[in-house]
Enzyme design. Sequence first.
Site, PDB file in Angstrom:
ATOM      1  N   ASP A  55      15.553   8.578  -2.429  1.00 15.42           N
ATOM      2  CA  ASP A  55      16.594   7.610  -2.774  1.00 15.42           C
ATOM      3  C   ASP A  55      17.850   8.385  -3.205  1.00 15.42           C
ATOM      4  OD1 ASP A  55      16.902   4.495  -3.584  1.00 15.42           O
ATOM      5  OD2 ASP A  55      18.055   5.776  -4.950  1.00 15.42           O
ATOM      6  N   ASN A  73      29.940   3.647  -2.965  1.00 13.55           N
ATOM      7  CA  ASN A  73      30.556   2.513  -2.273  1.00 13.55           C
ATOM      8  C   ASN A  73      31.696   1.925  -3.085  1.00 13.55           C
ATOM      9  OD1 ASN A  73      29.103   2.464   0.130  1.00 13.55           O
ATOM     10  ND2 ASN A  73      27.434   1.272  -0.746  1.00 13.55           N
ATOM     11  N   GLU A 107      19.914   2.767   0.715  1.00 13.45           N
ATOM     12  CA  GLU A 107      19.940   4.217   0.531  1.00 13.45           C
ATOM     13  C   GLU A 107      18.539   4.796   0.384  1.00 13.45           C
ATOM     14  OE1 GLU A 107      20.558   2.361  -3.605  1.00 13.45           O
ATOM     15  OE2 GLU A 107      20.917   1.892  -1.504  1.00 13.45           O
ATOM     16  N   ASP A 117      28.635   4.881   4.355  1.00 11.81           N
ATOM     17  CA  ASP A 117      27.975   5.097   5.646  1.00 11.81           C
ATOM     18  C   ASP A 117      28.013   6.571   6.032  1.00 11.81           C
ATOM     19  OD1 ASP A 117      27.491   2.430   5.768  1.00 11.81           O
ATOM     20  OD2 ASP A 117      29.095   1.968   7.181  1.00 11.81           O
TER      21      ASP A 117
END
Length: 551
Positions: A411, A419, A454, A428
Amino acid sequence: MSAQHWAVVFACAALIAVLAAALAWRRRDRTPAASALAVTMTGVATWSAADALLVTVDSDVVRLGYPPVLMAAIGVVVTGIFSVARMLVDPSWRPARRLLALLAVPHAVTAVLAALPATRDLVMVGHGAVGSSAEQPVTFGPVFAVHTLYSYVVVTSAYLRLFRRWRTATGVFRRQIGVLLAAALFSTAGTAMTVVTQLDGQVVDTTPIFFAVTGLVDCWALVRLGFLRLVPVARDQVVDTVPDAVLVVDPHEVLIDLNPAARDMLHRLRPDLGSRSLTGRPLAEIAGERVLAVLARAERRDGHRTVQVNPDLSLDVRDTPVADSRGRSLGRILVVRDVSEQQARQQAVESLNRRLAEQLRVIDALRAQLAEDVVRDPLTGLHNRRHLDRVLDDDRAGGPDAGGLAVLAVDIDHFKSINDRFGHAAGDTVLGAVARRLQSAVRDGDTAVRLGGEEFLLVLPGADREQAVRRAEQLRREMETTVHALDGEDVRVTISVGVAVRPDDGGSAPALLEAADRALYTAKATGRNRVVAAEGILVDAPDAGEPVPAG
């Protein structure tokens, strides 16, 4: 003429348009072009009726309602003409909703502007003003000019399509399209003349008179010329230069199309046919009842019928039904080949085999590509959960003797802050970089999977706990030292990893994944940027906070 005379003319034009619409609508089961023609004539009927009402009723309500109704009716006629032309040129064409909306928007906007008191003068002055009369001169505004130009562009494009189709059409279809073109051009020329005369002060809209003539011609073509009854079927598949004879018949066994080879073959079968046109006539009348009876008795093999129609002529016939998108029959395509000479037949078979082999190769390639796309994550290119389930199912199929298996639940730490700080495009980018790093760590037999968001997973067959932890720690260190350029700033991103092995942490795939997930939760809860094994082994690593600039 007096207003009463004009009212009669307009009423007659409306009735003729309604008749043509009804005749076309009754043929809608044969071709969608019939429905489009019915809609077009309905627009003409509305236009004519509005003109009749305008010269008959002296009312502000009529004068106010006339301009928007006129603009809407013109929109229906223009859109209908465009659709009819497209469907006659290509019987398989269907108007998409988006295209219809694009065609209708300019007309709808013009109709709304004509209805609003503040903007109606931009469309026309003389109809729609309270206190005006049917005899008041009409002045067209700039919106009307733009609308007229747009309408003529659309109609002209439709006529050009019809003209090109007319040049390549044969037989009855050439005559049908020629009649339709002549009638349509007559009404269009009349409309243009009406606009010009109204610019000089003439008030009465004489367009319905020209439409009445067009409607009469369309009615005659529908009843006497077989217009929209003999519908062209897959004409693009009929190549005039192929050596095979190709004939197209409608559901009533009427010949509606053929190529030159078919015409030559029919004249060989029936020398008495003469020079009369063959299209539009029953197939039995052209080929002869005896030939059709022989074909009906012939044995079918692989979609073919091989028959000997006379001592010197053997024919191989392929019969292919044709249907529209709703499954309704449009007729049949008959492909007839002279197989009297075996050499020619052998060459044709080899050609068909090569084409079939190429099609199969393409199909196999597409099938393989589709199967791969189904199990790939489109953003990162890693395998997805569907593929993970398949891998774990295959591994479980090994039974009790299946070897060791390790899974690494990965993770990205503080991914939400990436973000929030740099935007989803940057997120991305980070996901792609992490995926590439994971993919580079994959060995033969390993599987890298993106579970979603993620979260990632590595499946390591044959790895024990020590090996799995060592590889996880190597991944963590590589990720920690990787620099990502985000929005002009160098940023490092860390990962947390949970490790679980079989059989110590779970014998089944769900249990093993749950153990890895718990270990991952522990890694994130105890500071992130670390590796935690399911049994509680902790590999120390520096605490990780928010992503920090590199250096």
